[in-house]
Design a protein around this motif. Sequence first.
Motif, PDB file in Angstrom:
ATOM      1  N   ALA A 157       0.802  -1.233  -0.053  1.00 39.59           N
ATOM      2  CA  ALA A 157       0.179   0.112  -0.169  1.00 39.59           C
ATOM      3  C   ALA A 157       0.870   1.279   0.079  1.00 39.59           C
ATOM      4  CB  ALA A 157      -0.806  -0.271   0.996  1.00 39.59           C
ATOM      5  N   ILE A 158       1.982   1.062   0.850  1.00 41.20           N
ATOM      6  CA  ILE A 158       2.582   2.313   0.831  1.00 41.20           C
ATOM      7  C   ILE A 158       3.293   2.544  -0.424  1.00 41.20           C
ATOM      8  CG2 ILE A 158       4.954   3.301   1.793  1.00 41.20           C
ATOM      9  CD1 ILE A 158       4.061   1.819   4.325  1.00 41.20           C
ATOM     10  N   LEU A 159       3.993   1.461  -1.199  1.00 40.67           N
ATOM     11  CA  LEU A 159       4.707   1.917  -2.512  1.00 40.67           C
ATOM     12  C   LEU A 159       3.558   2.268  -3.552  1.00 40.67           C
ATOM     13  CD1 LEU A 159       6.784  -1.509  -2.053  1.00 40.67           C
ATOM     14  CD2 LEU A 159       7.637   1.069  -1.767  1.00 40.67           C
ATOM     15  N   GLY A 160       2.313   1.647  -3.455  1.00 37.14           N
ATOM     16  CA  GLY A 160       1.306   1.902  -4.463  1.00 37.14           C
ATOM     17  C   GLY A 160       1.087   3.253  -4.411  1.00 37.14           C
ATOM     18  N   VAL A 161       0.938   3.920  -3.099  1.00 34.13           N
ATOM     19  CA  VAL A 161       0.529   5.164  -2.885  1.00 34.13           C
ATOM     20  C   VAL A 161       1.582   6.107  -3.606  1.00 34.13           C
ATOM     21  CG1 VAL A 161       0.204   7.198  -1.262  1.00 34.13           C
ATOM     22  CG2 VAL A 161      -0.907   5.212  -0.976  1.00 34.13           C
ATOM     23  N   VAL A 162       2.779   5.994  -3.213  1.00 31.21           N
ATOM     24  CA  VAL A 162       4.033   6.524  -3.603  1.00 31.21           C
ATOM     25  C   VAL A 162       3.775   6.519  -5.193  1.00 31.21           C
ATOM     26  CG1 VAL A 162       6.560   6.828  -3.797  1.00 31.21           C
ATOM     27  CG2 VAL A 162       5.273   6.452  -1.598  1.00 31.21           C
ATOM     28  N   ASP A 163       3.980   5.382  -5.857  1.00 31.21           N
ATOM     29  CA  ASP A 163       4.148   5.091  -7.224  1.00 31.21           C
ATOM     30  C   ASP A 163       2.841   5.994  -8.048  1.00 31.21           C
ATOM     31  OD1 ASP A 163       5.231   3.795  -9.841  1.00 31.21           O
ATOM     32  OD2 ASP A 163       2.870   3.318  -9.663  1.00 31.21           O
ATOM     33  N   ARG A 164       1.634   6.038  -7.332  1.00 36.21           N
ATOM     34  CA  ARG A 164       0.632   6.581  -8.083  1.00 36.21           C
ATOM     35  C   ARG A 164       0.719   7.918  -8.043  1.00 36.21           C
ATOM     36  NH1 ARG A 164      -3.100   5.659 -12.190  1.00 36.21           N
ATOM     37  NH2 ARG A 164      -4.806   6.829 -11.944  1.00 36.21           N
ATOM     38  N   PRO A 176       4.867  20.208  -7.860  1.00 32.52           N
ATOM     39  CA  PRO A 176       6.074  20.208  -7.005  1.00 32.52           C
ATOM     40  C   PRO A 176       6.197  19.066  -6.525  1.00 32.52           C
ATOM     41  CG  PRO A 176       4.924  22.456  -6.900  1.00 32.52           C
ATOM     42  CD  PRO A 176       3.918  21.366  -7.419  1.00 32.52           C
ATOM     43  N   ALA A 177       7.582  18.182  -6.774  1.00 32.66           N
ATOM     44  CA  ALA A 177       7.457  16.987  -5.880  1.00 32.66           C
ATOM     45  C   ALA A 177       7.512  17.025  -4.421  1.00 32.66           C
ATOM     46  CB  ALA A 177       9.112  16.326  -6.312  1.00 32.66           C
ATOM     47  N   GLU A 178       8.182  18.128  -3.642  1.00 34.65           N
ATOM     48  CA  GLU A 178       8.195  18.202  -2.366  1.00 34.65           C
ATOM     49  C   GLU A 178       6.648  17.942  -1.542  1.00 34.65           C
ATOM     50  OE1 GLU A 178       9.753  21.084   1.465  1.00 34.65           O
ATOM     51  OE2 GLU A 178      10.246  21.506  -0.744  1.00 34.65           O
ATOM     52  N   ALA A 179       5.877  18.814  -2.322  1.00 34.37           N
ATOM     53  CA  ALA A 179       4.276  18.848  -2.045  1.00 34.37           C
ATOM     54  C   ALA A 179       3.581  17.379  -2.289  1.00 34.37           C
ATOM     55  CB  ALA A 179       3.370  19.907  -2.819  1.00 34.37           C
ATOM     56  N   VAL A 180       4.189  16.885  -3.362  1.00 30.84           N
ATOM     57  CA  VAL A 180       3.515  15.435  -3.600  1.00 30.84           C
ATOM     58  C   VAL A 180       4.058  14.560  -2.395  1.00 30.84           C
ATOM     59  CG1 VAL A 180       3.393  13.465  -5.002  1.00 30.84           C
ATOM     60  CG2 VAL A 180       3.091  15.669  -6.127  1.00 30.84           C
ATOM     61  N   ALA A 181       5.424  14.747  -2.060  1.00 30.79           N
ATOM     62  CA  ALA A 181       5.772  13.961  -0.989  1.00 30.79           C
ATOM     63  C   ALA A 181       5.340  13.981   0.296  1.00 30.79           C
ATOM     64  CB  ALA A 181       7.446  14.223  -1.010  1.00 30.79           C
ATOM     65  N   ASP A 182       4.739  15.341   0.738  1.00 32.00           N
ATOM     66  CA  ASP A 182       4.023  15.764   1.802  1.00 32.00           C
ATOM     67  C   ASP A 182       2.830  14.898   1.795  1.00 32.00           C
ATOM     68  OD1 ASP A 182       5.859  17.585   2.694  1.00 32.00           O
ATOM     69  OD2 ASP A 182       5.070  19.234   1.932  1.00 32.00           O
ATOM     70  N   ALA A 183       1.970  15.064   0.724  1.00 28.56           N
ATOM     71  CA  ALA A 183       0.818  14.228   0.460  1.00 28.56           C
ATOM     72  C   ALA A 183       0.910  12.817   0.981  1.00 28.56           C
ATOM     73  CB  ALA A 183       0.010  14.631  -0.652  1.00 28.56           C
ATOM     74  N   ALA A 184       1.886  12.237   0.385  1.00 32.00           N
ATOM     75  CA  ALA A 184       2.139  10.744   0.404  1.00 32.00           C
ATOM     76  C   ALA A 184       2.520  10.300   1.747  1.00 32.00           C
ATOM     77  CB  ALA A 184       3.226  10.462  -0.577  1.00 32.00           C
TER      78      ALA A 184
END
Length: 205
Positions: A157-164, A176-184
């Motif tokens: 699930a963790i890997l799926g969220v990050v990938d998607r 922005p990648a940082e904002a997406v990382a925050d959300a993940a």
Amino acid sequence: MARRLTARGERRRRQLMEVAAERFAVAGYHPTSIADIVDAVGVGKGVFYWYFASKEELFEQILVEAQRDLRRTQRAAIADEPDPLRRIEAGVRASVAWLDEHRHLFTLFELARADERFAPVIRRGEEQAVADTLPHVVAGMDADLIRREDPVVVAYAILGVVDRLTRVLVLEEDRPAEAVADAAVAFCLQGLVSPAAARARLAFR
């Protein structure tokens, strides 16, 4: 048997792989020919075949080495961190940053996933990613920091969220990648329930 390369030979091999990866990402695997690659590098086909038996072998090596580099980046990000949740967070952030920095390789992962010849390479990489994530999930459960579920499912699930999230929001929508990382990180570590809702649920019980 793999050739033992000199430093110069390794640089040439790396150059062929880097140029090919860019070409494959832009034009696709099938439309890109060996001639396209060697012409871009400025060498003959004989040089190509010294390092690679075929275009297929070249593409597979690009995938394998890209996955290996991603894993190295993840391991470096979590080194010496004792807290399993912080390790998971650091791994998520490192993954999103790497995929953002190497968008052409992320594109190749997606191309390979849809090709029956290369899909097994991607699956092996995913299985290794789950194996890498699993000890941190189990450690979090043992410390009562993560609710007890099937740890393999949680790792997937963790890997799926990050990938998607990275594929859609960074690669396709250029957020922005940082904002997406925050959300993940927020989703993986906190789930859907807000802190206020969590407190209310506890009070109701």
